[in-house]
Design an enzyme around this catalytic site. Structure first.
Site, PDB file in Angstrom:
ATOM      1  N   HIS A   1      -6.731  -6.322  -1.604  1.00 46.45           N
ATOM      2  CA  HIS A   1      -5.720  -5.364  -1.208  1.00 46.45           C
ATOM      3  C   HIS A   1      -5.014  -5.848   0.194  1.00 46.45           C
ATOM      4  O   HIS A   1      -3.559  -5.144  -0.407  1.00 46.45           O
ATOM      5  CB  HIS A   1      -6.550  -3.976  -0.773  1.00 46.45           C
ATOM      6  CG  HIS A   1      -5.201  -2.953  -0.102  1.00 46.45           C
ATOM      7  ND1 HIS A   1      -5.003  -2.911  -1.512  1.00 46.45           N
ATOM      8  CD2 HIS A   1      -5.095  -1.991   0.719  1.00 46.45           C
ATOM      9  CE1 HIS A   1      -3.991  -1.671  -0.686  1.00 46.45           C
ATOM     10  NE2 HIS A   1      -4.165  -1.405   0.065  1.00 46.45           N
TER      11      HIS A   1
ATOM     12  N   ASP B   1       0.775  -1.247  -0.310  1.00 46.09           N
ATOM     13  CA  ASP B   1       0.210   0.250   0.038  1.00 46.09           C
ATOM     14  C   ASP B   1       0.905   1.254   0.059  1.00 46.09           C
ATOM     15  O   ASP B   1       1.295   1.544  -0.589  1.00 46.09           O
ATOM     16  CB  ASP B   1      -0.954   0.634   0.876  1.00 46.09           C
ATOM     17  CG  ASP B   1      -1.864   1.095   1.405  1.00 46.09           C
ATOM     18  OD1 ASP B   1      -2.743   0.915   0.320  1.00 46.09           O
ATOM     19  OD2 ASP B   1      -1.744   2.185   2.210  1.00 46.09           O
TER      20      ASP B   1
END
Length: 311
Positions: free
Chosen positions: A289, A103
């Site tokens: 994610h 991320d």
């Protein structure tokens, strides 16, 4: 020292709480988490990497968890974030390291070689691919794309707005972000909907680590990272004289889930403009994610294969 331990490291004007495992003198691997995470996000990778013979350093990055939370927005720009990592290498006497980021940690580790090219053995970017410097300030580009439609990064730009909304109930805010993999609208509007359950790959005890931390720290430090997008764009301009190189010549791995919503606005079709050395790409089918927590066995296998192939 295969069992992870924690200690405080003073570096670059801040104190970072670092989770550490493996023997000093072994090849160093630095794990850089993203938003809204902690070193705890690497709980499945730290012991596996240490057992494979690496010296692992996983900081709570500045603004998070047990680390310093500077007040100024500019204290979270890419110069400071990458210098924090360089300071960790100095602390353990390592000339170079393999850097793995997820991320927001991915831009940290993919920009690190631009400022410190001689200190990089390899780079692994999870969820966010290496991307070339934009042609204009990023927020200007996003406003042109999204217009009046909601885009969470633009929502984060105004100091105090998202901070207050997320901080009103940190536990619920975190649970929505983990379960929904992002933001469908302003936080106060999301609060009107039922709280989704935690995904099956995160236990209540694991989630509590995050909740307890953000109940103490709030969200301002992490959100200040987002408020530096345009400043980072200026700092990485070759004409500004801060970057040493504009490409990554060390080996690069991009690892993501095929169902990660971030891929919808961070296309990887220009990755070879940045990663000019060896480049590897792995997409885990159906993964989302929170990749290293959702699919730890597969992620560990990919990372160990990549690191094991380094010269």
């Amino acid at each position: 020292m295969l069992t992870p331990t924690q200690r405080l490291v003073d570096t670059n004007g801040v104190t970072l709480r670092v989770t550490e495992a493996g023997e000093r003198g072994n090849p160093v691997v630095v794990l850089a988490h993203g938003f809204p995470e902690l070193a705890h996000s690497w709980r499945h990778q730290i012991p596996a990497l240490a057992a494979a013979g690496y010296h692992v350093l996983a900081p709570d990055q500045r603004g998070y968890g047990g680390s310093s939370r500077p007040e100024a927005i500019e204290d979270y720009d890419i110069i400071e974030l990458t210098n924090d990592i360089a300071g960790l290498l100095d602390d353990v006497g390592a000339e170079r390291a393999a850097l793995i980021g997820h991320d927001w940690g991915s831009p940290v580790v993919t920009n690190f070689p631009l400022f410190h090219p001689d200190r990089v053995r390899a780079v692994a970017a999870l969820s966010v691919p290496p991307i070339p410097r934009a042609s204009a300030p990023p927020t200007q580009i996003w406003r042109g794309i999204f217009g009046d439609n909601f885009f969470y990064i633009l929502y984060f730009q105004e100091p105090g707005v998202a901070d207050t909304a997320l901080g009103a109930d940190p536990r619920a805010s975190l649970q929505r972000m983990v379960a929904l993999e992002g933001f469908g609208g302003p936080v106060d509007e999301m609060a009107d909907h039922p709280l989704p359950p935690l995904p099956e790959w995160m236990s209540a005890e694991e989630f509590d680590e995050y909740a307890r931390a953000f109940e103490v720290t709030g969200f301002t430090g992490p959100l200040n990272w987002y408020r530096n997008f345009d400043r980072n764009w200026e700092l990485t301009d070759p004409a500004a004289g801060r970057v040493v190189t504009t490409t990554i010549t060390a080996p690069v791995l991009f690892l993501a889930g095929s169902a990660d919503p971030v891929l919808s606005f961070t296309p990887r079709d220009h990755v070879r403009e940045v990663a000019t050395g060896e480049y590897y790409e792995v997409l885990l089918e159906g993964a989302g994610h929170w990749l290293q927590q959702e699919r730890p066995t597969e992620v560990n296998a990919v990372l160990l294969e990549f690191l094991g192939g380094l010269a």
